[in-house]
Design an enzyme around this catalytic site. Structure first.
Site, PDB file in Angstrom:
ATOM      1  N   ARG A  42       0.855  -1.190   0.000  1.00 45.08           N
ATOM      2  CA  ARG A  42       0.000   0.000   0.000  1.00 45.08           C
ATOM      3  C   ARG A  42       0.891   1.240   0.000  1.00 45.08           C
ATOM      4  O   ARG A  42       1.922   1.281   0.673  1.00 45.08           O
ATOM      5  CB  ARG A  42      -0.935   0.026   1.225  1.00 45.08           C
ATOM      6  CG  ARG A  42      -2.043  -1.005   1.198  1.00 45.08           C
ATOM      7  CD  ARG A  42      -3.058  -0.730   0.095  1.00 45.08           C
ATOM      8  NE  ARG A  42      -4.183  -1.668   0.104  1.00 45.08           N
ATOM      9  CZ  ARG A  42      -4.221  -2.791  -0.577  1.00 45.08           C
ATOM     10  NH1 ARG A  42      -3.173  -3.148  -1.316  1.00 45.08           N
ATOM     11  NH2 ARG A  42      -5.276  -3.578  -0.529  1.00 45.08           N
ATOM     12  N   HIS A  96      -0.843  -0.352  -9.826  1.00 46.66           N
ATOM     13  CA  HIS A  96      -1.482  -1.280  -8.907  1.00 46.66           C
ATOM     14  C   HIS A  96      -1.994  -2.516  -9.648  1.00 46.66           C
ATOM     15  O   HIS A  96      -3.137  -2.962  -9.454  1.00 46.66           O
ATOM     16  CB  HIS A  96      -2.635  -0.591  -8.162  1.00 46.66           C
ATOM     17  CG  HIS A  96      -2.888  -1.183  -6.802  1.00 46.66           C
ATOM     18  ND1 HIS A  96      -3.327  -0.442  -5.741  1.00 46.66           N
ATOM     19  CD2 HIS A  96      -2.765  -2.456  -6.328  1.00 46.66           C
ATOM     20  CE1 HIS A  96      -3.477  -1.213  -4.677  1.00 46.66           C
ATOM     21  NE2 HIS A  96      -3.144  -2.450  -5.009  1.00 46.66           N
ATOM     22  N   GLU A 102      -2.836   7.804  -4.717  1.00 47.72           N
ATOM     23  CA  GLU A 102      -3.131   6.845  -5.775  1.00 47.72           C
ATOM     24  C   GLU A 102      -4.556   7.075  -6.265  1.00 47.72           C
ATOM     25  O   GLU A 102      -5.474   7.116  -5.434  1.00 47.72           O
ATOM     26  CB  GLU A 102      -2.988   5.419  -5.222  1.00 47.72           C
ATOM     27  CG  GLU A 102      -3.115   4.343  -6.271  1.00 47.72           C
ATOM     28  CD  GLU A 102      -2.846   2.952  -5.710  1.00 47.72           C
ATOM     29  OE1 GLU A 102      -3.671   2.047  -5.968  1.00 47.72           O
ATOM     30  OE2 GLU A 102      -1.827   2.771  -5.005  1.00 47.72           O
TER      31      GLU A 102
END
Length: 324
Positions: A236, A284, A265
């Site tokens: 993360r 991602h 993000e």
């Protein structure tokens, strides 16, 4: 369509994938059970009302209020911070996640990034764009030290894939007394982490984001890492302090970074990380795999049997606090 399905698959897909093949995989594994795919909000409302198991990204509270027979919500994500877990537990509903199904892909991507930096393949790609034939020096992964922060399914999968590369591995986990597959295992205390970072050629972050791990890698930790070291974040974005990382990369205090996750993000178009040649970025996608639904269906199908037998569930993150 039956009005009393055993399992309801909610309509919203995940990671750009349709839920249709997921329902098909569940039917293949559970031929004696009724699996219904809810394609509209109306079908969701009608089907959830009678289902024993519901699976999807999340279960809205309005649907939960209708779910009088529900025993299990099987989340299709590894993370469940978007799921009303407390309400589910209070209603006697167990919650499981998709933890582990992404581990092979994420581990392969982390290993690939190590090889890119070691062999300087990104320099070769840049020279190809310029049609430039110019030799450059590369290194070897063999003999390097790799620290893996988090020895869950992703960390374990990475260690397994590193076995043939003759590297020294250091694992960081909450319970170091349990040991692990790495050559060394340490806890999350500050001194242990800095000791590991100081020895590392590569640092791979594969731990959950919690209050304890938020900002785990900041200015002090980056300063401890050798200037040739590479940071790889598979977990993360907020685990790493972005401004400190940008500063370290710009000043060559760090050899490079490979980020599948960022903070913020998505990464804004004008963010400085995009401009740094020693920073590799993917959006991602590390966990993407054509086997996504197969692996998740394996977990859910296993849990159907465990529910019937009154056994602990695989990947259970919340146990019901009451029963109907």
């Amino acid at each position: 369509m039956t009005s009393t399905p055993d399992i309801v698959v909610l309509r919203e897909g995940t990671e750009g994938l349709s839920m249709e093949p997921y329902a098909a995989e569940l039917r293949k594994r559970l031929p004696d059970r009724t699996v219904a795919l809810a394609r509209t909000p109306k079908e969701e409302r009608e089907l959830v009302e009678h289902a024993r198991i519901v699976t999807g990204i999340t279960l809205e509270k309005s649907l939960l209020a209708r779910a009088s027979n529900l025993d299990l919500f099987a989340c299709t994500f590894a993370g469940t911070d978007h799921v009303p877990v407390n309400e589910l537990a209070a209603n006697g509903v167990a919650v499981t996640n998709a933890g582990g199904i992404h581990a092979p892909g994420i581990a392969e991507q982390a290993l690939g990034n190590m090889l890119v930096f070691t062999r300087r393949l990104h320099e070769g790609w840049r020279q190809k764009q310029r049609a430039e034939w110019r030799h450059f020096q590369s290194g070897e992964l063999t003999g390097s030290t790799v620290t893996i922060i988090g020895l869950g399914s992703i960390g374990q999968a990475l260690v397994q894939r590193l076995e043939g590369f003759e590297v020294h591995t250091i694992g960081i986990r909450y319970t170091p007394e349990k040991g692990g597959p790495t050559d060394e295992v340490h806890g999350f205390d500050e001194d242990a982490i800095h000791d590991a970072l100081s020895q590392s050629d590569f640092v791979v972050i594969a731990c959950p984001l919690t209050d304890e791990t938020r900002g785990l890698i900041g200015e002090a930790e980056l300063a401890t890492m050798p200037p040739h070291a590479v940071l790889i974040n598979t977990a993360r974005g907020p685990l790493v302090e972005t401004d400190a990382l940008v500063s370290a990369l710009r000043s060559n205090a760090l050899g490079g970074a490979a980020l599948d996750v960022t903070d913020p993000e998505p990464l804004p178009e004008n963010h400085p990380l995009w401009t740094l040649e020693n920073c590799l970025i993917t959006p991602h996608t590390g966990g993407h795999t054509p086997k996504h639904w197969e692996r998740l269906a394996d977990i859910v199908a296993e849990n159907v049997g465990r529910l019937d037998a009154g056994e602990d569930l695989q990947n259970q993150i919340v146990a019901p606090s009451s029963s109907r």
